[in-house]
Motif scaffolding. Structure first.
Motif, mmCIF file in Angstrom:
data_model
loop_
_atom_site.group_PDB
_atom_site.id
_atom_site.type_symbol
_atom_site.label_atom_id
_atom_site.label_comp_id
_atom_site.label_asym_id
_atom_site.label_seq_id
_atom_site.Cartn_x
_atom_site.Cartn_y
_atom_site.Cartn_z
ATOM 1 N N GLY A 92 0.495 -1.145 0.464
ATOM 2 C CA GLY A 92 0.081 -0.581 0.123
ATOM 3 C C GLY A 92 0.732 1.093 -0.021
ATOM 4 N N ASP A 93 2.219 1.165 -0.321
ATOM 5 C CA ASP A 93 2.776 1.878 0.781
ATOM 6 C C ASP A 93 3.516 2.915 -1.207
ATOM 7 O OD1 ASP A 93 2.550 2.058 3.245
ATOM 8 O OD2 ASP A 93 5.231 1.203 3.304
ATOM 9 N N SER A 94 3.639 4.396 -1.552
ATOM 10 C CA SER A 94 4.003 4.813 -2.321
ATOM 11 C C SER A 94 5.469 4.556 -1.986
ATOM 12 C CB SER A 94 3.814 5.871 -2.610
ATOM 13 O OG SER A 94 4.170 7.051 -3.798
ATOM 14 N N VAL A 95 6.281 3.622 -3.728
ATOM 15 C CA VAL A 95 7.387 4.261 -3.573
ATOM 16 C C VAL A 95 8.430 4.612 -4.355
ATOM 17 C CG1 VAL A 95 9.481 1.798 -3.291
ATOM 18 C CG2 VAL A 95 7.298 1.811 -1.694
ATOM 19 N N VAL A 96 9.174 5.163 -4.201
ATOM 20 C CA VAL A 96 9.723 5.451 -5.955
ATOM 21 C C VAL A 96 11.466 4.856 -5.223
ATOM 22 C CG1 VAL A 96 11.210 7.212 -6.417
ATOM 23 C CG2 VAL A 96 9.279 7.058 -5.285
ATOM 24 N N LEU A 146 11.393 5.529 -10.911
ATOM 25 C CA LEU A 146 9.690 5.160 -10.869
ATOM 26 C C LEU A 146 9.524 4.828 -9.500
ATOM 27 C CD1 LEU A 146 7.853 3.520 -12.352
ATOM 28 C CD2 LEU A 146 9.332 1.260 -10.963
ATOM 29 N N ARG A 147 7.605 5.368 -10.150
ATOM 30 C CA ARG A 147 6.365 5.364 -7.950
ATOM 31 C C ARG A 147 6.255 4.921 -8.856
ATOM 32 N NH1 ARG A 147 6.021 8.891 -4.055
ATOM 33 N NH2 ARG A 147 7.506 10.470 -4.212
ATOM 34 N N ILE A 148 5.967 3.919 -7.658
ATOM 35 C CA ILE A 148 5.246 2.536 -8.189
ATOM 36 C C ILE A 148 4.255 2.648 -6.591
ATOM 37 C CG2 ILE A 148 6.293 1.185 -9.206
ATOM 38 C CD1 ILE A 148 6.538 -0.370 -6.464
ATOM 39 N N GLU A 149 2.557 2.477 -6.216
ATOM 40 C CA GLU A 149 1.630 1.585 -5.078
ATOM 41 C C GLU A 149 2.156 -0.149 -4.955
ATOM 42 O OE1 GLU A 149 -1.791 3.875 -4.850
ATOM 43 O OE2 GLU A 149 -1.255 4.995 -5.734
ATOM 44 N N LEU A 150 2.751 0.123 -4.213
ATOM 45 C CA LEU A 150 3.057 -1.404 -3.576
ATOM 46 C C LEU A 150 2.076 -2.230 -3.317
ATOM 47 C CD1 LEU A 150 5.553 -3.787 -3.589
ATOM 48 C CD2 LEU A 150 5.448 -2.801 -1.466
ATOM 49 N N GLY A 151 1.519 -3.023 -4.554
ATOM 50 C CA GLY A 151 -0.087 -4.006 -4.232
ATOM 51 C C GLY A 151 -0.433 -3.305 -5.290
ATOM 52 N N ARG A 152 -0.208 -2.286 -6.226
ATOM 53 C CA ARG A 152 -1.581 -2.025 -6.725
ATOM 54 C C ARG A 152 -0.877 -1.281 -7.950
ATOM 55 N NH1 ARG A 152 -1.958 1.330 -2.544
ATOM 56 N NH2 ARG A 152 -3.913 0.995 -0.965
#
Length: 208
Positions: A92-96, A146-152
């Motif tokens: 659920g976290d936003s990770v770069v 790269l920014r991702i939302e882990l699990g999304r």
């Protein structure tokens, strides 16, 4: 061209990410064994398993963890004094991320010097000119973090499994069997049933 290269990390069909249910009975255990052998014998530094780390008499032994039996992770800066104070990655976290992606051939990946191992895909700005020198058109893909939302956000299943437990500013190596990467079929420059290594830094963790 930019769209073509983005497929490697972000927009593969969902079925490809879950090809583990169709594992080849010979290839998968062979890749698992060869990755473990590499980490324990040829990797610099040589790594212990997580169980061996707990039993080791060394104060700060280098070790790898395993997720899903097929994703192997080494956090280079695990023993940094202030690491425990940094934000930990959770679903659920936003990770770069800044990343380098390699087809893994069970040999050491060289990241510095004149004879580096070139990733098939990376957003690491320090490699930008090296890609251009190979004949790629400037601007072929983005070299931004790269920014991702882990699990999304749809990413390689192996990378998704490797991220939880990492912390901001971690430098991480991951090695994954083909079923956690691109599966049974060839994809562009990726031969079929290829194990993959993804090296990345966690540039930022935004808690949700």
């Amino acid at each position: 061209m930019k769209r073509f290269f983005s497929i490697f990390l972000l927009v593969l069909p969902a079925a490809l990410f879950w090809s583990a249910c169709e594992d080849n009975e010979d290839v998968l255990p062979d890749q698992q064994n060869r990755i473990r052998q590499y980490l324990r014998s040829n990797h610099v530094p040589k790594l212990l398993s997580e169980t061996e780390k707990e039993e080791s008499l060394d104060e700060n032994p280098a070790f790898y963890t395993v997720a899903g039996d097929t994703v192997y992770r080494y956090i280079r800066n695990y023993y940094d004094a202030e690491r425990a104070d940094r934000a930990e990655v959770e679903y659920g976290d936003s990770v770069v991320l800044t990343f380098r992606m390699y087809v893994f051939d069970y040999t050491n990946i060289v990241e510095t010097g004149k004879e580096i191992t070139m990733p098939y895909y990376s957003n690491d700005k320090t490699l930008e000119q090296s890609y251009y020198n190979t004949g790629l058109t400037p601007g072929a893909w983005s070299f931004e973090p790269l920014r991702i939302e882990l699990g999304r956000t749809q990413i390689l299943r192996g990378l998704e499994l490797a991220l939880p437990g990492c912390r901001a500013r971690d430098t991480v190596e991951t090695y994954m069997t083909y079923n956690m990467a691109y599966g049974e079929d060839p994809l562009g420059v990726i031969p079929k049933q290829s194990p993959v290594a993804v090296f990345f830094t966690v540039d930022e963790v935004e808690k949700q």
